[in-house]
Scaffold this motif. Structure first.
Motif, mmCIF file in Angstrom:
data_model
loop_
_atom_site.group_PDB
_atom_site.id
_atom_site.type_symbol
_atom_site.label_atom_id
_atom_site.label_comp_id
_atom_site.label_asym_id
_atom_site.label_seq_id
_atom_site.Cartn_x
_atom_site.Cartn_y
_atom_site.Cartn_z
ATOM 1 N N GLY A 1 -45.015 -12.677 5.797
ATOM 2 C CA GLY A 1 -44.162 -11.704 6.796
ATOM 3 C C GLY A 1 -43.123 -10.796 6.321
ATOM 4 N N PHE A 2 -42.606 -11.546 5.179
ATOM 5 C CA PHE A 2 -41.413 -10.850 4.441
ATOM 6 C C PHE A 2 -41.995 -9.649 3.905
ATOM 7 N N CYS A 3 -42.987 -9.600 3.165
ATOM 8 C CA CYS A 3 -43.595 -8.510 2.222
ATOM 9 C C CYS A 3 -44.128 -7.333 3.388
ATOM 10 N N VAL A 4 -44.754 -7.879 4.372
ATOM 11 C CA VAL A 4 -45.267 -6.795 5.308
ATOM 12 C C VAL A 4 -43.989 -5.980 5.874
ATOM 13 N N VAL A 5 -42.890 -6.621 6.362
ATOM 14 C CA VAL A 5 -41.915 -6.137 6.997
ATOM 15 C C VAL A 5 -41.121 -5.108 5.945
ATOM 16 N N PHE A 6 -41.190 -5.543 4.695
ATOM 17 C CA PHE A 6 -40.446 -4.992 3.499
ATOM 18 C C PHE A 6 -41.174 -3.800 3.266
ATOM 19 N N TRP A 7 -42.334 -3.935 2.960
ATOM 20 C CA TRP A 7 -43.176 -2.402 2.446
ATOM 21 C C TRP A 7 -43.302 -1.634 3.614
ATOM 22 N N GLY A 8 -43.369 -2.136 4.830
ATOM 23 C CA GLY A 8 -43.714 -1.128 6.195
ATOM 24 C C GLY A 8 -42.343 -0.427 6.191
ATOM 25 N N ALA A 9 -41.017 -1.078 6.142
ATOM 26 C CA ALA A 9 -39.889 -0.376 6.003
ATOM 27 C C ALA A 9 -39.751 0.265 4.934
ATOM 28 N N ALA A 10 -40.190 0.194 3.652
ATOM 29 C CA ALA A 10 -40.256 1.292 2.699
ATOM 30 C C ALA A 10 -40.877 2.281 3.035
ATOM 31 N N ILE A 11 -42.002 2.216 3.725
ATOM 32 C CA ILE A 11 -42.795 3.443 4.094
ATOM 33 C C ILE A 11 -41.884 4.349 5.129
ATOM 34 N N VAL A 12 -41.151 3.685 6.019
ATOM 35 C CA VAL A 12 -40.425 4.604 6.797
ATOM 36 C C VAL A 12 -39.226 5.034 6.028
ATOM 37 N N PHE A 13 -38.767 4.332 5.099
ATOM 38 C CA PHE A 13 -37.628 5.050 4.186
ATOM 39 C C PHE A 13 -37.868 6.037 3.630
#
Length: 154
Positions: free
Chosen positions: A9-21
């Protein structure tokens, strides 16, 4: 298992946020080539994370489908044998009788079939925590029709 789910879950949120950033240029490399590279890396990581759960869980889904089909088979067989023997219709046709819970239980399946059915119910309940093969004072047994639909769709 909880630690693995938390890391996932952390990886999904982290890399998903990275895409947005990267797309919003909150993290800006001031170089279109480098910016595009990190957008692609983030997208590929998120794609890989979702593929792992989609493809990696196929064996478990197949096994759950196998189990629910056997439970459904014995539900239909029990209903047909009860009608043939002239026994009353079950109060809840999804709650297949069990001698442990019903003192007035009449055996319609063979001992071997009952043991196999109980094993499949126990295994399916362990795999799918929302499934309950027998009703309680506050809840009814889960509908086998809906369980079959859920197993097909997931």
């Amino acid at each position: 298992m909880g630690v693995i789910a938390a890391i996932y879950g952390f990886c999904v949120v982290f890399w998903g946020a990275a895409i947005v950033f990267f797309l919003a240029k909150i993290i800006n490399f001031h170089n279109a080539n480098t910016q595009g590279f990190w957008i692609e890396v983030s997208s590929q990581v998120v794609n890989g994370l979702f593929t792992v759960t989609g493809v990696g869980l196929i064996p478990f889904r197949v096994l759950d489908t196998y189990r629910i089909l056997w439970i459904w088979h014995y539900k239909r067989k029990t209903r047909k044998l009860r009608i043939k023997a002239g026994l009353p219709v079950l109060y809840d046709e999804d709650d297949l009788p069990n001698p442990k819970y019903d003192p007035n239980y009449v055996h319609v399946l063979t001992e071997k079939e009952e043991q196999f059915l109980y094993r499949q119910q126990r295994k399916f309940r362990y795999s799918q925590t929302w499934y309950r093969p027998h009703g309680t004072e506050t809840h009814r047994a889960f509908s086998i029709k809906y369980v079959r639909s859920e197993s097909r769709l997931s």
